[in-house]
Design a protein around this motif. Structure first.
Motif, PDB file in Angstrom:
ATOM      1  N   GLN A  55       0.820  -1.208   0.000  1.00 32.90           N
ATOM      2  CA  GLN A  55       0.000   0.000   0.000  1.00 32.90           C
ATOM      3  C   GLN A  55       0.861   1.268   0.000  1.00 32.90           C
ATOM      4  O   GLN A  55       0.382   2.351  -0.322  1.00 32.90           O
ATOM      5  N   ASP A  56       2.131   1.115   0.406  1.00 33.62           N
ATOM      6  CA  ASP A  56       3.034   2.267   0.446  1.00 33.62           C
ATOM      7  C   ASP A  56       3.650   2.564  -0.920  1.00 33.62           C
ATOM      8  O   ASP A  56       4.343   3.561  -1.089  1.00 33.62           O
ATOM      9  N   THR A  57       3.435   1.700  -1.904  1.00 32.70           N
ATOM     10  CA  THR A  57       4.001   1.891  -3.237  1.00 32.70           C
ATOM     11  C   THR A  57       3.383   3.111  -3.912  1.00 32.70           C
ATOM     12  O   THR A  57       2.164   3.299  -3.885  1.00 32.70           O
ATOM     13  N   ILE A  58       4.223   3.944  -4.500  1.00 32.03           N
ATOM     14  CA  ILE A  58       3.730   5.149  -5.177  1.00 32.03           C
ATOM     15  C   ILE A  58       3.063   4.751  -6.495  1.00 32.03           C
ATOM     16  O   ILE A  58       3.649   4.025  -7.294  1.00 32.03           O
ATOM     17  N   PRO A  59       1.837   5.209  -6.743  1.00 34.98           N
ATOM     18  CA  PRO A  59       1.127   4.847  -7.985  1.00 34.98           C
ATOM     19  C   PRO A  59       1.891   5.327  -9.225  1.00 34.98           C
ATOM     20  O   PRO A  59       2.503   6.397  -9.211  1.00 34.98           O
ATOM     21  N   TYR A  60       1.819   4.543 -10.291  1.00 36.06           N
ATOM     22  CA  TYR A  60       2.527   4.914 -11.519  1.00 36.06           C
ATOM     23  C   TYR A  60       1.760   4.440 -12.748  1.00 36.06           C
ATOM     24  O   TYR A  60       0.864   3.590 -12.675  1.00 36.06           O
ATOM     25  N   ILE A  61       2.125   4.999 -13.886  1.00 39.32           N
ATOM     26  CA  ILE A  61       1.559   4.614 -15.178  1.00 39.32           C
ATOM     27  C   ILE A  61       2.675   3.953 -15.978  1.00 39.32           C
ATOM     28  O   ILE A  61       3.700   4.584 -16.262  1.00 39.32           O
ATOM     29  N   SER A  62       2.481   2.695 -16.350  1.00 41.53           N
ATOM     30  CA  SER A  62       3.490   1.995 -17.139  1.00 41.53           C
ATOM     31  C   SER A  62       3.067   1.816 -18.596  1.00 41.53           C
ATOM     32  O   SER A  62       3.873   1.418 -19.440  1.00 41.53           O
ATOM     33  N   ILE A 101      -0.912   5.793 -22.461  1.00 44.22           N
ATOM     34  CA  ILE A 101      -1.632   6.581 -21.451  1.00 44.22           C
ATOM     35  C   ILE A 101      -0.746   7.707 -20.930  1.00 44.22           C
ATOM     36  O   ILE A 101      -1.180   8.865 -20.815  1.00 44.22           O
ATOM     37  N   ALA A 102       0.516   7.373 -20.617  1.00 41.87           N
ATOM     38  CA  ALA A 102       1.454   8.378 -20.118  1.00 41.87           C
ATOM     39  C   ALA A 102       1.694   9.468 -21.159  1.00 41.87           C
ATOM     40  O   ALA A 102       1.757  10.667 -20.831  1.00 41.87           O
ATOM     41  N   LYS A 103       1.811   9.071 -22.407  1.00 43.91           N
ATOM     42  CA  LYS A 103       2.045  10.033 -23.493  1.00 43.91           C
ATOM     43  C   LYS A 103       0.898  11.025 -23.585  1.00 43.91           C
ATOM     44  O   LYS A 103       1.111  12.235 -23.770  1.00 43.91           O
ATOM     45  N   PRO A 140       2.497  10.167 -11.594  1.00 46.29           N
ATOM     46  CA  PRO A 140       1.744  11.434 -11.586  1.00 46.29           C
ATOM     47  C   PRO A 140       1.829  12.208 -10.278  1.00 46.29           C
ATOM     48  O   PRO A 140       1.956  13.436 -10.294  1.00 46.29           O
ATOM     49  N   SER A 141       1.736  11.511  -9.144  1.00 45.50           N
ATOM     50  CA  SER A 141       1.744  12.215  -7.850  1.00 45.50           C
ATOM     51  C   SER A 141       3.094  12.872  -7.579  1.00 45.50           C
ATOM     52  O   SER A 141       3.164  13.900  -6.902  1.00 45.50           O
ATOM     53  N   ASN A 166      14.898   7.068  -8.495  1.00 47.89           N
ATOM     54  CA  ASN A 166      13.885   6.189  -9.058  1.00 47.89           C
ATOM     55  C   ASN A 166      12.808   5.995  -7.994  1.00 47.89           C
ATOM     56  O   ASN A 166      13.087   5.422  -6.927  1.00 47.89           O
ATOM     57  N   PRO A 167      11.578   6.446  -8.213  1.00 48.62           N
ATOM     58  CA  PRO A 167      10.534   6.342  -7.196  1.00 48.62           C
ATOM     59  C   PRO A 167      10.288   4.935  -6.670  1.00 48.62           C
ATOM     60  O   PRO A 167       9.736   4.771  -5.580  1.00 48.62           O
TER      61      PRO A 167
END
Length: 268
Positions: free
Chosen positions: A78-85, A89-91, A147-148, A178-179
């Motif tokens: 739950q402590d993992t920072i959300p990301y877009i892989s 979508i990221a573009k 994003p955060s 690296n997050p």
């Protein structure tokens, strides 16, 4: 009657002595309990192997390590920072800010060619970066967007990390990190960060919370020649308090190594 009068003060004296003894015993109990708790909570400083104005790094034994771990909040999924892989979508999320492209025959990243390399960046304040005109081009492809954190993570040669903090306009992995390495202290005032330079071992540093995001506080030493050890990959990482960080040192291939110690970092 005379014997009866003489015995009255003796009885009173005995009662008073009993009350005084009972009160004295009760007064000692909180002190004894407090001493027991402080002994349980305390962790040895260990052998200091590195120290500067910001932090100290010590080798501790396994008993102290697991004692501290039992009293801490161990990081969870739950402590993992959300990301877009997903690159598409990221573009789209970064449209107007980061332009991607592919390499052309002139060894330049061309936005007219489909690719996951960075061709151009326009930050929110209007500043721009064109990697094609830098001294060293960014030979790196998309990995994730956080994003955060507003951090774009890329991967270069030998799977090395490269990252950009879009909020702070920083294109420097040694400061952005690296997050995926980030583990925050209980209050979030500090956090461990790191990155992979493309060789066997990673590099690590501690950040402190600022008005906008986090800034570099101190770097963990890669090696201490006088003590014959190198930090390589940190595992079992956790914070006991905002200023106490613990971890184990690990080496590639699970080989037995004298440098695989238990460590404690104290922030001053």
């Amino acid at each position: 009657m005379k014997n009866y009068k003489i015995n009255i003060p003796i009885a009173v004296l005995l009662v008073l002595l009993f009350i005084a003894y009972k009160n004295k015993k009760q007064d000692k109990q909180p002190i004894e309990v407090q001493q027991v708790v402080s002994v349980v909570d305390s962790v040895s400083v260990g052998e200091i192997v590195y120290e500067n104005d910001t932090l100290s790094l010590s080798i501790i034994d396994s008993i102290d390590f697991f004692k501290a771990k039992a009293l801490s909040k161990v990081p969870s999924e739950q402590d993992t920072i959300p990301y877009i892989s997903d690159f598409s979508i990221a573009k789209e999320m970064l449209k107007g800010e980061v332009t991607f492209g592919g390499w052309n025959d002139s060894f330049k990243v061309d936005s007219n060619i489909v690719g996951e390399s960075i061709a151009f960046i326009r930050f929110n304040n209007g500043d721009t970066i064109n990697p094609n005109y830098l001294k060293y081009t960014w030979d790196a492809g998309f990995v994730r967007y956080y994003p955060s954190e507003r951090i774009l993570l890329m991967e270069g040669g030998h799977t090395s990390d490269f990252s950009i903090d879009l909020e702070k306009r920083l294109a420097d992995v040694e400061l952005v990190g690296n997050p995926a390495y980030i583990i925050a202290s209980p209050s979030g005032q500090y956090r461990l960060n790191g990155w992979f330079p493309g060789q066997e071992c990673s590099e690590y540093f501690i950040q402190k919370k600022e008005s906008k995001g986090y800034g570099l506080l101190a770097r963990l030493p890669l090696s201490i020649a006088d003590y014959g050890f190198d930090l390589c990959t940190l595992i079992d990482v956790f914070w006991k308090t905002d200023k106490e960080l613990y971890f184990r040192n690990h080496f590639f291939g699970d080989v037995e190594d004298e440098r695989m110690h238990f460590f404690k970092v104290l922030i001053k």
